[in-house]
Design a protein around this motif. Structure first.
Motif, PDB file in Angstrom:
ATOM      1  N   LEU A 200      37.938  14.405   5.375  1.00  0.00           N
ATOM      2  CA  LEU A 200      37.021  14.077   4.345  1.00  0.00           C
ATOM      3  C   LEU A 200      35.901  14.642   4.103  1.00  0.00           C
ATOM      4  CD1 LEU A 200      37.007  11.860   1.990  1.00  0.00           C
ATOM      5  CD2 LEU A 200      35.698  10.431   3.307  1.00  0.00           C
ATOM      6  N   GLN A 201      35.517  15.480   3.010  1.00  0.00           N
ATOM      7  CA  GLN A 201      34.298  16.289   2.710  1.00  0.00           C
ATOM      8  C   GLN A 201      33.494  15.829   1.759  1.00  0.00           C
ATOM      9  OE1 GLN A 201      35.429  20.485   2.301  1.00  0.00           O
ATOM     10  NE2 GLN A 201      36.750  20.415   4.426  1.00  0.00           N
ATOM     11  N   LEU A 202      32.307  15.396   2.031  1.00  0.00           N
ATOM     12  CA  LEU A 202      31.326  14.751   1.099  1.00  0.00           C
ATOM     13  C   LEU A 202      30.204  15.776   0.754  1.00  0.00           C
ATOM     14  CD1 LEU A 202      31.287  11.032   2.491  1.00  0.00           C
ATOM     15  CD2 LEU A 202      32.740  11.933   0.779  1.00  0.00           C
ATOM     16  N   ASP A 203      29.962  15.864  -0.385  1.00  0.00           N
ATOM     17  CA  ASP A 203      28.838  16.517  -0.975  1.00  0.00           C
ATOM     18  C   ASP A 203      28.186  15.765  -2.384  1.00  0.00           C
ATOM     19  OD1 ASP A 203      26.995  18.326  -1.646  1.00  0.00           O
ATOM     20  OD2 ASP A 203      28.145  19.871  -2.434  1.00  0.00           O
ATOM     21  N   LEU A 204      27.371  14.522  -1.754  1.00  0.00           N
ATOM     22  CA  LEU A 204      26.957  13.892  -2.874  1.00  0.00           C
ATOM     23  C   LEU A 204      25.328  13.906  -2.804  1.00  0.00           C
ATOM     24  CD1 LEU A 204      28.985  10.730  -1.784  1.00  0.00           C
ATOM     25  CD2 LEU A 204      29.367  12.115  -3.836  1.00  0.00           C
ATOM     26  N   HIS A 205      24.824  13.988  -3.924  1.00  0.00           N
ATOM     27  CA  HIS A 205      23.305  13.831  -4.119  1.00  0.00           C
ATOM     28  C   HIS A 205      22.732  12.448  -4.348  1.00  0.00           C
ATOM     29  CE1 HIS A 205      23.986  18.402  -3.807  1.00  0.00           C
ATOM     30  NE2 HIS A 205      24.918  18.153  -4.870  1.00  0.00           N
ATOM     31  N   ASP A 206      21.811  12.712  -4.840  1.00  0.00           N
ATOM     32  CA  ASP A 206      20.812  11.360  -4.846  1.00  0.00           C
ATOM     33  C   ASP A 206      21.093  10.933  -6.600  1.00  0.00           C
ATOM     34  OD1 ASP A 206      19.397   9.121  -4.029  1.00  0.00           O
ATOM     35  OD2 ASP A 206      17.604   9.946  -4.794  1.00  0.00           O
ATOM     36  N   GLU A 207      22.107  11.013  -7.211  1.00  0.00           N
ATOM     37  CA  GLU A 207      22.317  10.658  -8.488  1.00  0.00           C
ATOM     38  C   GLU A 207      22.356   9.150  -8.758  1.00  0.00           C
ATOM     39  OE1 GLU A 207      24.401  14.764  -8.175  1.00  0.00           O
ATOM     40  OE2 GLU A 207      24.550  12.962  -7.178  1.00  0.00           O
ATOM     41  N   SER A 208      21.846   8.797  -9.545  1.00  0.00           N
ATOM     42  CA  SER A 208      21.884   7.200 -10.044  1.00  0.00           C
ATOM     43  C   SER A 208      22.687   7.127 -11.623  1.00  0.00           C
ATOM     44  CB  SER A 208      20.392   6.688 -10.197  1.00  0.00           C
ATOM     45  OG  SER A 208      19.988   6.620  -8.954  1.00  0.00           O
ATOM     46  N   VAL A 209      23.581   6.226 -11.654  1.00  0.00           N
ATOM     47  CA  VAL A 209      24.351   6.225 -12.791  1.00  0.00           C
ATOM     48  C   VAL A 209      24.190   4.792 -13.320  1.00  0.00           C
ATOM     49  CG1 VAL A 209      25.935   7.915 -12.101  1.00  0.00           C
ATOM     50  CG2 VAL A 209      26.486   5.730 -11.680  1.00  0.00           C
ATOM     51  N   TYR A 210      24.349   4.497 -14.864  1.00  0.00           N
ATOM     52  CA  TYR A 210      24.631   3.027 -15.387  1.00  0.00           C
ATOM     53  C   TYR A 210      26.061   2.815 -15.293  1.00  0.00           C
ATOM     54  CZ  TYR A 210      19.777   3.614 -17.037  1.00  0.00           C
ATOM     55  OH  TYR A 210      18.557   3.463 -17.125  1.00  0.00           O
ATOM     56  N   SER A 211      26.387   1.818 -14.470  1.00  0.00           N
ATOM     57  CA  SER A 211      27.604   1.410 -14.460  1.00  0.00           C
ATOM     58  C   SER A 211      27.519   0.078 -13.677  1.00  0.00           C
ATOM     59  CB  SER A 211      28.612   2.081 -13.696  1.00  0.00           C
ATOM     60  OG  SER A 211      30.117   1.878 -13.607  1.00  0.00           O
ATOM     61  N   ASP A 212      28.707  -0.428 -13.542  1.00  0.00           N
ATOM     62  CA  ASP A 212      29.263  -1.684 -12.868  1.00  0.00           C
ATOM     63  C   ASP A 212      29.861  -1.584 -11.579  1.00  0.00           C
ATOM     64  OD1 ASP A 212      31.062  -3.931 -11.763  1.00  0.00           O
ATOM     65  OD2 ASP A 212      29.847  -4.914 -13.447  1.00  0.00           O
ATOM     66  N   GLN A 213      28.933  -1.875 -10.483  1.00  0.00           N
ATOM     67  CA  GLN A 213      29.219  -1.350  -9.067  1.00  0.00           C
ATOM     68  C   GLN A 213      30.648  -1.866  -8.738  1.00  0.00           C
ATOM     69  OE1 GLN A 213      26.576  -1.001  -6.074  1.00  0.00           O
ATOM     70  NE2 GLN A 213      27.741  -2.285  -4.678  1.00  0.00           N
ATOM     71  N   THR A 214      31.143  -2.955  -8.902  1.00  0.00           N
ATOM     72  CA  THR A 214      32.336  -3.367  -8.533  1.00  0.00           C
ATOM     73  C   THR A 214      33.427  -2.632  -9.325  1.00  0.00           C
ATOM     74  OG1 THR A 214      31.586  -5.783  -8.269  1.00  0.00           O
ATOM     75  CG2 THR A 214      33.812  -5.756  -8.574  1.00  0.00           C
ATOM     76  N   TRP A 215      33.383  -2.561 -10.496  1.00  0.00           N
ATOM     77  CA  TRP A 215      34.545  -1.887 -11.390  1.00  0.00           C
ATOM     78  C   TRP A 215      34.392  -0.329 -10.850  1.00  0.00           C
ATOM     79  CZ3 TRP A 215      35.750  -3.334 -16.835  1.00  0.00           C
ATOM     80  CH2 TRP A 215      35.943  -4.734 -16.993  1.00  0.00           C
ATOM     81  N   LEU A 216      33.339   0.193 -10.608  1.00  0.00           N
ATOM     82  CA  LEU A 216      33.237   1.591 -10.359  1.00  0.00           C
ATOM     83  C   LEU A 216      33.869   1.910  -8.947  1.00  0.00           C
ATOM     84  CD1 LEU A 216      32.457   4.788 -11.012  1.00  0.00           C
ATOM     85  CD2 LEU A 216      30.372   4.097 -10.036  1.00  0.00           C
ATOM     86  N   VAL A 217      33.690   1.056  -8.011  1.00  0.00           N
ATOM     87  CA  VAL A 217      34.067   1.170  -6.689  1.00  0.00           C
ATOM     88  C   VAL A 217      35.845   0.945  -6.811  1.00  0.00           C
ATOM     89  CG1 VAL A 217      34.647  -0.150  -4.497  1.00  0.00           C
ATOM     90  CG2 VAL A 217      32.231   0.074  -5.544  1.00  0.00           C
ATOM     91  N   TYR A 218      36.073   0.049  -7.705  1.00  0.00           N
ATOM     92  CA  TYR A 218      37.665  -0.113  -8.012  1.00  0.00           C
ATOM     93  C   TYR A 218      38.360   1.166  -8.327  1.00  0.00           C
ATOM     94  CZ  TYR A 218      42.089  -1.631  -9.843  1.00  0.00           C
ATOM     95  OH  TYR A 218      43.317  -1.728 -10.489  1.00  0.00           O
ATOM     96  N   ILE A 219      37.477   1.707  -9.280  1.00  0.00           N
ATOM     97  CA  ILE A 219      38.126   3.052  -9.972  1.00  0.00           C
ATOM     98  C   ILE A 219      38.210   4.264  -8.815  1.00  0.00           C
ATOM     99  CG2 ILE A 219      37.660   5.214 -11.327  1.00  0.00           C
ATOM    100  CD1 ILE A 219      36.188   2.970 -13.117  1.00  0.00           C
ATOM    101  N   ILE A 220      37.207   4.210  -7.632  1.00  0.00           N
ATOM    102  CA  ILE A 220      37.210   5.101  -6.930  1.00  0.00           C
ATOM    103  C   ILE A 220      38.392   4.752  -5.814  1.00  0.00           C
ATOM    104  CG2 ILE A 220      35.802   6.292  -4.932  1.00  0.00           C
ATOM    105  CD1 ILE A 220      33.141   5.690  -6.657  1.00  0.00           C
ATOM    106  N   ASP A 221      38.447   3.679  -5.651  1.00  0.00           N
ATOM    107  CA  ASP A 221      39.631   3.210  -4.833  1.00  0.00           C
ATOM    108  C   ASP A 221      40.932   3.757  -5.113  1.00  0.00           C
ATOM    109  OD1 ASP A 221      37.862   1.611  -2.915  1.00  0.00           O
ATOM    110  OD2 ASP A 221      38.184  -0.228  -3.785  1.00  0.00           O
ATOM    111  N   GLN A 222      41.212   3.463  -6.531  1.00  0.00           N
ATOM    112  CA  GLN A 222      42.460   3.853  -6.833  1.00  0.00           C
ATOM    113  C   GLN A 222      42.663   5.338  -6.897  1.00  0.00           C
ATOM    114  OE1 GLN A 222      45.014   1.957  -8.352  1.00  0.00           O
ATOM    115  NE2 GLN A 222      43.633   0.345  -7.343  1.00  0.00           N
ATOM    116  N   LEU A 223      41.704   5.955  -6.936  1.00  0.00           N
ATOM    117  CA  LEU A 223      41.780   7.548  -6.916  1.00  0.00           C
ATOM    118  C   LEU A 223      41.842   8.063  -5.368  1.00  0.00           C
ATOM    119  CD1 LEU A 223      38.967   8.576  -9.858  1.00  0.00           C
ATOM    120  CD2 LEU A 223      41.567   8.393  -9.973  1.00  0.00           C
ATOM    121  N   LEU A 224      41.179   7.265  -4.644  1.00  0.00           N
ATOM    122  CA  LEU A 224      41.210   7.515  -3.020  1.00  0.00           C
ATOM    123  C   LEU A 224      42.502   7.498  -2.510  1.00  0.00           C
ATOM    124  CD1 LEU A 224      37.710   6.738  -1.462  1.00  0.00           C
ATOM    125  CD2 LEU A 224      39.099   9.129  -1.365  1.00  0.00           C
TER     126      LEU A 224
END
Length: 328
Positions: A200-224
């Protein structure tokens, strides 16, 4: 009275024609015998009376039929050829509204039941996972652990799916850290990532986004989960973020099986499972990516995918740089 109101213009026009004809006959054709006019009037009146009698009978018969339909608790438009009557439209609209409310209520009851059921199942599931830790047989322990983790993953997916299909009252959009959501998702999938010995290779910066954390985590869960499911023996996943056109973009790229060209345009369709792994290795429902697409749209994000079969698959989630508008 309703019959007269309906044909008022017709009667008025008929009376004007009748008067005009008589004035013409009396003043401009004075040499003509008046008895001819009287005979013609009697003939016209008899014909008109017969016509009005038949037409009025049909009109009031239809009125009685419509009144009978109006007392029915069902749609009546299919039974009526003429929809000029406003009462028919109002009646059907009320019936439609009632049926829609009943269906919404039934769906809400079902959603509440499934949500409650999922929460109740989590209790014995947690107990089973604790009991699994006490098993001394390593192979059996790992096999059972994998199945329990899958059940846990499916339960979480069902809970979030219920919210998606609901009224969206649970959406809470805030300015959140993108890296934090990714880390939560990695934690949720840590068992499968570790079990597959994922690079697992991560290259994340300090971006902030407007979203619902629960739903966004679910989306990432599905893709992972998809990245791990369709990976080759050597699992390599890259998660990185970019800033483009003043908007943050999150990329999840795996070097697994990939998606065939003719499947690619349809992977977000409801129930579409594609042609990969039809040998029974995986039993896909075709709902995971459909839910991902639905949720990203409701959150005001966009998701795209690129893939080369047998090489890689890369999903990109693009976030707006302002709080999105929701079409609820």
């Amino acid at each position: 009275m309703r019959y007269i109101k309906k044909y008022f213009k017709f009667f008025l026009c008929l009376i004007l024609i009748f008067l005009a004809f008589h004035l013409y006959f009396i003043f401009l054709l004075s040499n003509i015998d008046i008895e001819f006019l009287i005979y013609l009037d009697i003939l016209l009146i008899v014909c008109l009376a017969l016509f009005l009698f038949l037409d009025a009978s049909a009109f009031y018969r239809r009125e009685r039929e419509i009144n009978t339909y109006l007392n029915m608790n069902d749609f009546i438009a299919p039974e009526i050829d003429d929809l000029e009557d406003k009462k028919i439209i109002e009646h059907d609209f009320q019936i439609f509204e009632q049926k829609l409310n009943d269906q919404i209520s039934a769906n809400q009851d079902l959603q509440d039941f499934i949500t409650k059921w999922c929460h109740e199942v989590k209790i014995p599931l947690s107990a089973a996972m604790l009991m699994d830790e006490k098993i001394e047989d390593t192979v059996l322990k790992m096999q059972l652990k994998e199945q329990l983790e899958k059940i846990k993953q499916y339960l979480n997916s069902a809970l979030v799916s219920c919210k998606v299909q609901g009224t969206f009252d649970d959406i809470q959009v805030h300015k959140i850290k993108l890296a934090e959501c990714v880390n939560i998702s990695i934690k949720n999938n840590r068992y499968f990532l570790m079990n597959k010995k994922t690079d697992l290779q991560l290259d994340l910066h300090d971006e902030s986004v407007y979203s619902d954390q629960t739903w966004l985590v679910y989306i990432i869960d599905q893709l992972l989960a998809n990245a791990v499911k369709y990976a080759k023996e050597s699992v390599k996943i890259q998660i990185f973020s970019r800033q483009k056109d003043n908007a943050a973009e999150l990329y999840i790229k795996d070097y697994g099986e990939g998606i065939k060209d003719y499947d690619l345009p349809r992977i977000f369709e409801r129930g579409y499972v594609g042609s990969n792994h039809h040998n029974g290795k995986y039993k896909s429902t075709g709902m995971g990516l459909y839910m991902v697409k639905l949720m990203t749209e409701k959150l005001g994000h966009t998701i795209t995918v690129e893939s080369v079969y047998q090489e890689y698959t890369c999903f990109c989630i693009k976030f707006q740089n302002i709080a999105p508008y929701f079409n609820l």
